[in-house]
Write a protein that holds these residues in place. Structure first.
Motif, short mmCIF file in Angstrom:
data_model
loop_
_atom_site.label_atom_id
_atom_site.label_comp_id
_atom_site.label_asym_id
_atom_site.label_seq_id
_atom_site.Cartn_x
_atom_site.Cartn_y
_atom_site.Cartn_z
N PHE A 11 -4.09 -26.28 12.18
CA PHE A 11 -3.88 -27.63 13.02
C PHE A 11 -5.15 -28.08 13.44
O PHE A 11 -5.15 -29.40 13.58
CB PHE A 11 -3.50 -26.83 14.57
N ASN A 12 -6.37 -27.63 12.91
CA ASN A 12 -7.46 -28.57 12.94
C ASN A 12 -7.82 -29.08 11.50
O ASN A 12 -8.94 -29.56 11.39
CB ASN A 12 -8.54 -27.64 13.30
N SER A 13 -6.88 -28.86 10.59
CA SER A 13 -7.35 -29.49 9.19
C SER A 13 -7.32 -31.09 9.27
O SER A 13 -6.47 -31.51 10.29
CB SER A 13 -6.07 -29.16 8.37
N PRO A 14 -8.19 -31.77 8.82
CA PRO A 14 -8.67 -31.27 7.57
C PRO A 14 -10.04 -31.16 7.65
O PRO A 14 -11.05 -30.67 6.76
CB PRO A 14 -8.83 -32.48 6.69
N CYS A 15 -10.29 -30.70 8.91
CA CYS A 15 -11.99 -30.16 9.26
C CYS A 15 -12.01 -29.13 10.25
O CYS A 15 -12.47 -29.01 11.29
CB CYS A 15 -12.60 -31.43 9.78
N PRO A 16 -11.31 -27.88 9.62
CA PRO A 16 -11.54 -26.78 10.39
C PRO A 16 -12.92 -26.00 10.47
O PRO A 16 -13.80 -26.66 9.82
CB PRO A 16 -10.62 -25.80 9.80
N ILE A 17 -13.22 -25.15 11.04
CA ILE A 17 -14.53 -24.31 11.03
C ILE A 17 -14.83 -24.05 9.72
O ILE A 17 -13.99 -23.40 8.89
CB ILE A 17 -14.72 -23.37 12.01
N ILE A 32 -2.52 -14.19 11.31
CA ILE A 32 -1.55 -15.59 11.52
C ILE A 32 -2.03 -16.59 12.33
O ILE A 32 -2.19 -17.65 12.13
CB ILE A 32 -0.29 -15.01 11.69
N LEU A 33 -2.67 -16.14 13.62
CA LEU A 33 -2.99 -16.95 14.62
C LEU A 33 -4.05 -17.77 14.04
O LEU A 33 -4.34 -19.08 14.33
CB LEU A 33 -3.36 -16.11 15.65
N PHE A 34 -5.14 -17.08 13.37
CA PHE A 34 -6.22 -17.85 13.05
C PHE A 34 -5.72 -18.71 11.67
O PHE A 34 -6.27 -19.93 11.91
CB PHE A 34 -7.20 -16.63 12.27
N ILE A 35 -4.92 -18.48 10.92
CA ILE A 35 -4.49 -19.54 10.16
C ILE A 35 -3.82 -20.59 10.70
O ILE A 35 -4.17 -21.77 10.22
CB ILE A 35 -3.32 -18.89 9.16
N PHE A 36 -2.96 -20.47 11.91
CA PHE A 36 -2.27 -21.46 12.48
C PHE A 36 -3.57 -22.19 12.93
O PHE A 36 -3.48 -23.66 13.08
CB PHE A 36 -1.44 -20.89 13.58
#
Length: 386
Positions: free
Chosen positions: A339-345, A331-335
């Motif tokens: 939060f870094n969308s639209p350019c997450p890792i 869940i912490l990873f999904i959050f």
């Protein structure tokens, strides 16, 4: 032999009966990759549905208030079960016919019929866990697994229908950079009509459980100690007679563990069912629409697997705590990626799509096992005095 046959039929009927708990709402989520391409809300639709689902929890609160006012002995869950089933059938029929209809409201086109139908289905589905559990009190603890398997199939069946339907809604670019959506094998209308037919089967199963003696013939009902006073006219003596009941072995838990499990299940449900659905577009869509589709379809499949694991592994708190840590980390990873969308890792990469799909399904599996195992522990620990 007749008792064994009736017991198996009762198990099957309970399983089919519990298809009406969440199959319509989960069916909406599973069909979203195809629906969002045709409704004006677009990719904001998952967040809107999550908000609608949260607002629909008013109905379970109303049921709790009614039960407190009338008292548990004067409260009957039967009318509410009929309401869940009939409105589920009607809601799926309405969605099948009018899901794509829009109205001009507040200066733009809006999917009023779709959102209103979703609200009523959410309202009743959220209350189904409350009233169906109440109904299951009359059955022996082993039949609670049938209930959870039925709920698990509410995720599996829409996913299988979606697989048969085909991906649909996948975007490709034509000449002139115009988006083109792939066509499914059958329409959204047929999809919701199939769901309505399945809920109708649930209605027939409930009627058989409620109005026939199958459950009683299969020795599936809980037996309570009752006292009968018989007066012998000849001897002028009173005898106290108690019926012979089947001995049930129960594993009792302390009040501390009981409240710990309730709090853990509440937090788990709050995050997994309250927060994550509204984040799915922000967390998954940066990895491609195919990743979004597979997360929507594969995540519901984890519930039947959790039910099977509950039958195989009988550990109490240890595995529940391990699953809680796994779920929390996911869940912490999904959050984080939301939060870094639209350019997450790893966005727009195959590795990132596989990673987010695996993590999303792992969270779904862990949370489902927590819910199923806690329910079984509390049911089997329920004192005869209650």
């Amino acid at each position: 032999m007749a008792v064994l046959w009736a017991s198996r039929v009762t198990y099957l009927l309970i399983l089919i009966f519990n298809l009406s708990t969440w199959i319509d709402l989960i069916g909406i989520w599973t069909e979203l990759p195809l629906i969002v391409a045709h409704l004006p809300e677009g990719w904001t639709l998952p967040s809107i549905i999550s908000m609608i689902t949260c607002l629909s929890n008013i109905y379970p609160l109303i049921i709790i208030v009614i039960r407190c006012i009338r008292g548990s002995k004067n409260f009957s869950e039967i009318p509410h079960i009929y309401a869940v089933i009939f409105i589920g059938i009607g809601g799926c029929m309405v969605l099948g016919l009018f899901w794509h209809k829009t109205f001009y409201l507040f200066h733009q086109q809006r999917s009023v019929i779709f959102l209103v139908a979703t609200f009523f289905l959410s309202m009743l589905d959220c209350s189904s866990s409350l009233i169906y559990f109440d109904y299951m009190k009359r059955f022996r603890p082993k039949y609670l697994n049938a209930m959870f398997f039925g709920e698990g199939l509410t995720g599996l069946i829409p996913a299988l229908i979606a697989f048969a339907q085909g991906i649909g809604g996948e975007i490709t670019c034509e000449s002139g950079h115009k988006p083109s959506y792939s066509r499914p094998r059958f329409s959204v209308k047929i999809y919701f009509f199939i769901l309505a037919a399945l809920i109708t089967c649930s209605l027939f199963a409930f009627i058989l459980l409620q109005w026939t003696s199958i459950a009683q013939s299969g020795d599936a009902l809980e037996k309570r100690d009752e006292t009968m006073i018989i007066e012998d006219q000849n001897v002028k003596q009173v005898f106290i007679v108690k019926p012979v009941t089947t001995l049930v072995t129960r594993n009792y838990i302390s009040k501390t563990n009981y409240y710990f499990l309730l709090i853990l299940n509440t937090i788990n449900a709050l995050i997994v069912y309250g927060c994550l659905p509204s984040l799915i577009t922000y967390a998954v869509l940066p990895y491609g629409q195919r990743a979004f589709y597979y997360c929507s379809v594969l995540a519901p499949l984890t519930f039947p697997l959790a039910c099977f694991l509950n039958l195989v592994l009988k550990s109490k708190l240890r595995l529940i705590i391990v699953c809680s840590f796994i779920s929390t980390a996911g869940i912490l990873f999904i959050f984080y990626i939301a939060f870094n969308s639209p350019c997450p890792i790893l966005h727009d990469t195959t590795k990132g799509a596989i990673l987010v799909t695996v993590i999303w399904c792992t969270i779904s599996f862990s949370s489902a096992y927590i819910r199923v195992r806690i329910g079984n522990i509390i049911k089997t620990s329920w004192s005869n005095e209650n």
